[in-house]
Enzyme design. Structure first.
Site, PDB file in Angstrom:
ATOM      1  N   SER A 145     -54.339   6.822  -0.760  1.00  0.00           N
ATOM      2  CA  SER A 145     -54.698   5.436  -1.075  1.00  0.00           C
ATOM      3  C   SER A 145     -56.185   5.231  -0.825  1.00  0.00           C
ATOM      4  O   SER A 145     -56.778   5.886   0.048  1.00  0.00           O
ATOM      5  CB  SER A 145     -53.905   4.474  -0.188  1.00  0.00           C
ATOM      6  OG  SER A 145     -54.330   3.134  -0.355  1.00  0.00           O
ATOM      7  N   TYR A 158     -51.288   1.218   8.199  1.00  0.00           N
ATOM      8  CA  TYR A 158     -51.101   1.843   6.889  1.00  0.00           C
ATOM      9  C   TYR A 158     -52.330   2.675   6.518  1.00  0.00           C
ATOM     10  O   TYR A 158     -52.204   3.823   6.061  1.00  0.00           O
ATOM     11  CB  TYR A 158     -50.850   0.775   5.836  1.00  0.00           C
ATOM     12  CG  TYR A 158     -50.744   1.320   4.433  1.00  0.00           C
ATOM     13  CD1 TYR A 158     -49.625   2.047   4.038  1.00  0.00           C
ATOM     14  CD2 TYR A 158     -51.755   1.104   3.502  1.00  0.00           C
ATOM     15  CE1 TYR A 158     -49.517   2.549   2.748  1.00  0.00           C
ATOM     16  CE2 TYR A 158     -51.656   1.609   2.212  1.00  0.00           C
ATOM     17  CZ  TYR A 158     -50.539   2.326   1.841  1.00  0.00           C
ATOM     18  OH  TYR A 158     -50.454   2.822   0.560  1.00  0.00           O
TER      19      TYR A 158
END
Length: 265
Positions: A145, A158
Site C-alpha cells: 500500500s 495498518y
C-alpha cells in the site's frame, strides 16, 4: 485476437473473493491462466469460479482459508502443489485494515492486522518459494500500500503492517534475484472496494478521499500486466506515489504543507 500470454500458468491469488483479488482472477483467466482462488468465503469463491468457467471455459481451483491460520496455510498449499505440481505466480492480496487512533486500537486488532497482512503473507510465500527456486522460475507479487510509504493518523498500525510488507518484499527480491524468481511490490492508494466497510465503517474517510479513489479493475490490469516482468514496484495513482516520494525526501516540509490532508480520516 485475445491475449493468451498466461496460458497454462498456475496463478495463486489470496483474498480472491472480491475487490482487486476477484478482478485479477478474472483477468488472469482471460489471458489463459489457471487461477487458484483463496479466501475465507467459500460461497463467493464458488461464484467467481462459476463466472470464470462460464466466460473463459477454465475450471478455477478454490480453497477456503483464513490467512491468519498458519497450519491451514500449510495444508492448503500442500494440496495445491500436490494437485498442480507447481505455482508460477503467487499474488499475496489478502489483507485488511482498521482505521483508528493508536491509543484507541485494541491489541487484538493490532495482532490480527499483522497476522494477516504480514505473517500470513510470509507463510504463503514460504510455501511457494522453495518450489520456484527449484524450477528457477516464478513470480511473487505482494499487494502492499502507499500507506506503507506514507503513514497518516488513524492508519498507524495498518501503515506499519504494510511497511513491513515492503521491507520483506525488498529483502526477498534481493535474496531471489539470482534464483530465477521475480518479486514485485504493489502500492495502491485507496481503492473502491469493500475494504473500507471494515476500515472506515462510519464512511467519513471514504467520503473525503472519494475523488482520489482508483477502480479495482485498473489496479488488477496493472498487476496482471506485470506478471513475468522484472517490475520492481507498481505505485498507484501517480499523484499519491509522487507525494510519498516527496515525503521520503522532505518529511517535515510535506507534513507542514499537507498535514490537514493527512488527518482527513
Amino acid at each position: 485476437m485475445s491475449n493468451r500470454r498466461l496460458t497454462n500458468h498456475i496463478v495463486v491469488i489470496t483474498g480472491a473473493s472480491g475487490g482487486i483479488g476477484r478482478e485479477m482472477a478474472m483477468l488472469a483467466a482471460s489471458q489463459g491462466a489457471l487461477p487458484i482462488l483463496i479466501a475465507r468465503s467459500l460461497d463467493k469463491l464458488k461464484e467467481a469460479q462459476r463466472v470464470i468457467k462460464e466466460h473463459y471455459q477454465i475450471e478455477a481451483d478454490v480453497h477456503s482459508l483464513d490467512i491468519s491460520d498458519l497450519d491451514a496455510i500449510q495444508d492448503v498449499f500442500t494440496a495445491i502443489l500436490k494437485k498442480h505440481g507447481h505455482i508460477d505466480v503467487l499474488i499475496n492480496n489478502a489483507g485488511f485494515g482498521i482505521f483508528d487512533y493508536f491509543t484507541d486500537a485494541t491489541l487484538k486488532d493490532i495482532k490480527s492486522m499483522f497476522d494477516v497482512n504480514v505473517v500470513g503473507l510470509m507463510a504463503c510465500t514460504r510455501m511457494a518459494v522453495p518450489h520456484m527456486i527449484e524450477r528457477r522460475s516464478g513470480h511473487i507479487i505482494n499487494i502492499a500500500s502507499i500507506a506503507g510509504k506514507l503513514a497518516t493518523p488513524k492508519s498507524t498500525v495498518y501503515s506499519a503492517s504494510k511497511h513491513a510488507v515492503l521491507g520483506f518484499t525488498n529483502g526477498l527480491r534481493m535474496e531471489l534475484e539470482d534464483q530465477g524468481v521475480q518479486v514485485t511490490a504493489v502500492n495502491p492508494g485507496p481503492i473502491r472496494t469493500n475494504f473500507f466497510h471494515i476500515a472506515d465503517p462510519e464512511g467519513g474517510y471514504t467520503a473525503s478521499v472519494n475523488r482520489f479513489m482508483i477502480e479495482p479493475e485498473h489496479v488488477a490490469s496493472k498487476v496482471i500486466a506485470a506478471i513475468g516482468t522484472k517490475k520492481r514496484e507498481i505505485n498507484l495513482p501517480w499523484t499519491m506515489s509522487t507525494g510519498s516520494r516527496l515525503y521520503q525526501l522532505f518529511p517535515r516540509l510535506v507534513e507542514a504543507i499537507a498535514g490537514g490532508l493527512f488527518k482527513m480520516k
